[in-house]
Design a protein around this motif. Structure first.
Motif, mmCIF file in Angstrom:
data_model
loop_
_atom_site.group_PDB
_atom_site.id
_atom_site.type_symbol
_atom_site.label_atom_id
_atom_site.label_comp_id
_atom_site.label_asym_id
_atom_site.label_seq_id
_atom_site.Cartn_x
_atom_site.Cartn_y
_atom_site.Cartn_z
ATOM 1 N N CYS A 1 1.883 3.245 -3.109
ATOM 2 C CA CYS A 1 2.132 2.933 -1.695
ATOM 3 C C CYS A 1 3.581 2.470 -1.500
ATOM 4 C CB CYS A 1 1.180 1.841 -1.231
ATOM 5 S SG CYS A 1 1.486 1.349 0.470
ATOM 6 N N HIS B 1 3.765 -1.557 0.102
ATOM 7 C CA HIS B 1 3.513 -2.840 -0.558
ATOM 8 C C HIS B 1 3.799 -2.655 -2.057
ATOM 9 C CE1 HIS B 1 -0.464 -1.221 -1.757
ATOM 10 N NE2 HIS B 1 -0.447 -2.166 -2.680
ATOM 11 N N SER C 1 -2.362 3.450 -4.972
ATOM 12 C CA SER C 1 -3.299 3.040 -3.930
ATOM 13 C C SER C 1 -3.096 3.835 -2.649
ATOM 14 C CB SER C 1 -3.125 1.551 -3.630
ATOM 15 O OG SER C 1 -1.905 1.342 -2.956
ATOM 16 N N CYS D 1 -3.426 3.717 2.786
ATOM 17 C CA CYS D 1 -3.236 2.853 1.628
ATOM 18 C C CYS D 1 -4.541 2.093 1.412
ATOM 19 C CB CYS D 1 -2.097 1.856 1.853
ATOM 20 S SG CYS D 1 -2.084 0.544 0.595
ATOM 21 N N CYS E 1 -2.279 -2.970 1.982
ATOM 22 C CA CYS E 1 -2.064 -2.613 3.391
ATOM 23 C C CYS E 1 -3.379 -2.302 4.098
ATOM 24 C CB CYS E 1 -1.161 -1.401 3.528
ATOM 25 S SG CYS E 1 0.379 -1.514 2.626
HETATM 26 ZN ZN ZN Z 1 -0.028 -0.307 0.746
#
Ligand code: ZN
Length: 652
Positions: free
Chosen positions: A35, A38, A45, A57, A61
């Motif tokens: 992702c 983050h 993810s 995500c 998130c």
């Molecule tokens: Zn994320």
């Protein structure tokens, strides 16, 4: 403006767009990666879903959306700016014509007149010169009638170096304009000379019949190249033109079918035989823009390819084939997967009609028009065409041959968007190879998991296309536009059922999420006139979307005051659908992390997996609650009715 947004979504490949920021790993039709929003370095993810054109995500998130949401989040811009960026990328125009564009349009008109003059000049060379008489004989010998040559304005570029240039200069055109129109080239020593010399010229027009450039074929067999098109100019964009479309569009609409052949002379020959729904690309691989042009006129699109272009088992290597044809100097690419992608995206029916061995369409149609008609009518879907090509001349009793055919066919079948169609193809392959269908599925599952991939069918089938839910979404938006305060009451009702408050993610249509955010802001500010607030806060480009929402409200509800029950029922159905999608996405994700990539942290993967399962449970519970709530409200009605119910409403 709705169409511009739709056009952008259709033109931009979400995986390609996100792939520029996130390293994506292909997995069936979907993709996974780390992702970008983050800290995420061990277990990927982040997932991209090609079918629905969305990303999500599954980590910190727990957020997702479409291409617009992605750009908004990644670049920290609002919807308008994201729209502007993506429109530019997709080549979609959003604004009314500016002064510069008006000026460019004028220049284009002058270039077109120049091209028309050149076409007349070439035509006269063919009809009124001794060299022209010889070429005319050749064309007659190939079966072309004078009427056809007149209809298509076939001409002859003279053999000298600057015959065309001298003529056009005499008409008041500058050298720069001659080069700009693609009629002249600047040589290093020789100065300006004609681009087309001693060639049969064929004018190429756009869908509206405006002249854009020329295709030109040699007269002297020793000349090179055999075929020469106008260069890319302000008017000539070979990826967006189809030869003959201006004359073929009406017949395509009448027949509900468009036929593609490879050469300009083929188009002319087939038209002459009375089949006018035929066009040709510009000697390059088919582009999506070209298929889109055809799709406007007909859903069924048939590729009439001669057999070596359509591919035989030997040349179908990797299902992709590039080749050079002698007569056309073109390099058409038969890329089955690419075609299926287009077919899915355009909702078209793409088929392949093979010509008899060694025959071009113009030969087939000249010798036996009925044969042409039959071959086009019997055109096969791309998948079946590939299957028949693969098994041609093969010993199907040979287990190795069976395995080869299965290995080539199954990934292709997975690219088919429709589940029923996919199943039918799988059955057909199993029948053809005389193997059990379950064995076949097992083969592909094993293959896929080795490559860390899953067949699409295990991901829970196709996700509903955003367009299908448009009326209900628009209705809900329209309702909340009229009564933004309803949003809080709906939030409360959602909370009572144990659901989270309404968010943009409940809406799939691009723009709707943004409008919902604005409605919430307007409502928070106690604005009783959300329209005014929206006028200041919602992009001008969404005005079409807003209009559609108001219309949907009128259509389903009329002018009366909205009822809370009606609003709630409708909103619950949207949420149910959003949860269903999340469920499908999660299922895919869980399969993905079942076998984490090398070097990933095992403990982390276990934790991520546990969290994903918990989330799945929560989603399932939410869906159950919605089902129950809907059943209580409207007895006998599940969550699948598509039109908001109008009965049993309490007035509010
Ligand atoms: Zn994320």
């Amino acid at each position: 403006m709705v169409t511009a947004i739709e056009e952008i979504k259709a033109r931009i490949d979400i995986a390609e767009l996100i792939g520029e920021t996130v390293r994506l790993r292909h997995s069936g039709k979907n993709y996974t990666g780390f992702c970008p929003f983050h800290h995420n370095v061990h277990t990927p993810s982040f997932a991209v879903f090609s079918d629905s054109g969305t990303w999500r995500c599954f980590g910190a998130c727990n957020e997702g959306g479409d291409i617009f949401r992605f750009v908004m989040k990644k670049d920290g811009v609002d919807f308008t700016e994201a729209l502007r960026k993506l429109a530019a990328r997709a080549g979609v125009e959003l604004h009314p014509r500016t002064a510069e564009e008006a000026k460019a349009e004028e220049e284009h008109a002058r270039l077109r007149t120049l091209l028309e003059l050149a076409a007349t000049f070439f035509r006269n060379q063919l009809l009124a010169t001794p060299e022209g008489a010889k070429v005319l004989d050749y064309l007659h010998g190939r079966g072309f009638s004078d009427a056809t040559l007149e209809t298509f304005q076939v001409g002859l570029a003279p053999a000298g170096w600057d015959g065309g240039i001298a003529f056009l200069r005499g008409k008041g055109y500058s050298d720069a304009e001659l080069v700009g129109a693609g009629l002249a080239v600047e040589g290093e020593k020789s100065g300006l000379r004609d681009r087309f010399r001693h060639r049969i010229t064929i004018p190429i027009r756009d869908a509206s019949g405006r002249l854009c450039g020329f295709g030109a074929r040699i007269v002297d067999p020793n000349d090179q190249p055999k075929f020469l098109n106008s260069p890319q100019t302000a008017l000539f964009d070979k990826g967006r033109l189809l030869f003959g479309l201006d004359r073929a569009a009406r017949a395509m609409r009448a027949a509900g079918e468009a036929v593609l052949v490879e050469g300009y002379l083929d188009v002319m020959a087939v038209h002459q035989a009375g089949f006018e729904n035929v066009v040709s690309p510009m000697g390059t691989a088919l582009t999506e823009a070209q298929l889109r042009l055809l799709k406007r006129n007909a859903r069924r699109i048939v590729l009439a390819l001669d057999p070596d272009a359509a591919g035989n088992a030997a040349t179908l290597r990797g299902l992709e084939l590039a080749r050079e044809t002698l007569d056309r100097g073109s390099e058409p690419v038969f890329d089955a997967r690419g075609l299926l992608r287009y077919e899915n995206r355009l909702q078209a029916d793409l088929r392949v009609a093979a010509m008899p061995p060694g025959r071009d369409p113009d030969e087939v149609v000249r010798e036996n028009p009925a044969e042409w008609k039959k071959r086009i009518a019997e055109a096969q879907p791309v998948v079946l065409h590939v299957l028949h090509t693969l098994i041609q001349g093969q010993n199907l009793d040979d287990p190795k041959v069976k395995a080869m055919v299965a290995a080539r066919m199954l990934p292709l079948i997975e690219d088919v968007g429709d589940k029923v169609e996919r199943d039918a193809y799988r059955q057909q392959v199993a029948r053809t190879l005389r193997v059990d269908e379950r064995t076949l599925s097992g083969t592909v599952a094993a293959q896929r998991s080795r490559r860390f991939q899953r067949p699409a069918v295990e991901q829970g089938g196709p996700v509903p296309a955003p367009g299908k839910s448009a009326p209900r979404e628009a209705y809900n938006i329209g309702l909340l536009l009229r009564r933004p305060d309803l949003l809080f009451r709906l939030d409360r009702s959602f909370a009572e059922i144990g659901l989270e408050r309404i968010t943009g993610e409940d809406f799939l249509e691009p723009g709707h999420a943004t409008i919902i955010d604005s409605i919430r802001e307007a409502a928070l500010q106690g604005d009783s006139e959300p329209e005014e607030y929206l006028a200041g806060h919602v992009s001008e480009s969404l005005s079409g979307t807003l209009d559609a929402a108001r219309e949907a409200l009128l259509k389903f509800h009329g002018e009366g005051p909205p009822a809370l029950d009606e609003a709630l029922g409708s909103m619950l159905r949207l949420r149910w659908r959003a949860l269903e999608r999340q469920m499908i996405d999660l299922r895919f994700y869980l399969l993905e992390i079942e076998q984490p990539p090398e070097g990933s942290d095992v403990a982390e993967t276990v934790a991520v997996r546990k969290e994903a399962l918990e989330r799945m449970n929560r989603i399932g519970e939410g869906m159950d609650r919605i089902q129950r709530a809907l059943a209580e409200r409207t007895p006998g009605d599940g969550a699948h009715t598509t039109i908001p119910r109008r009965t049993g409403n309490e007035e509010i």
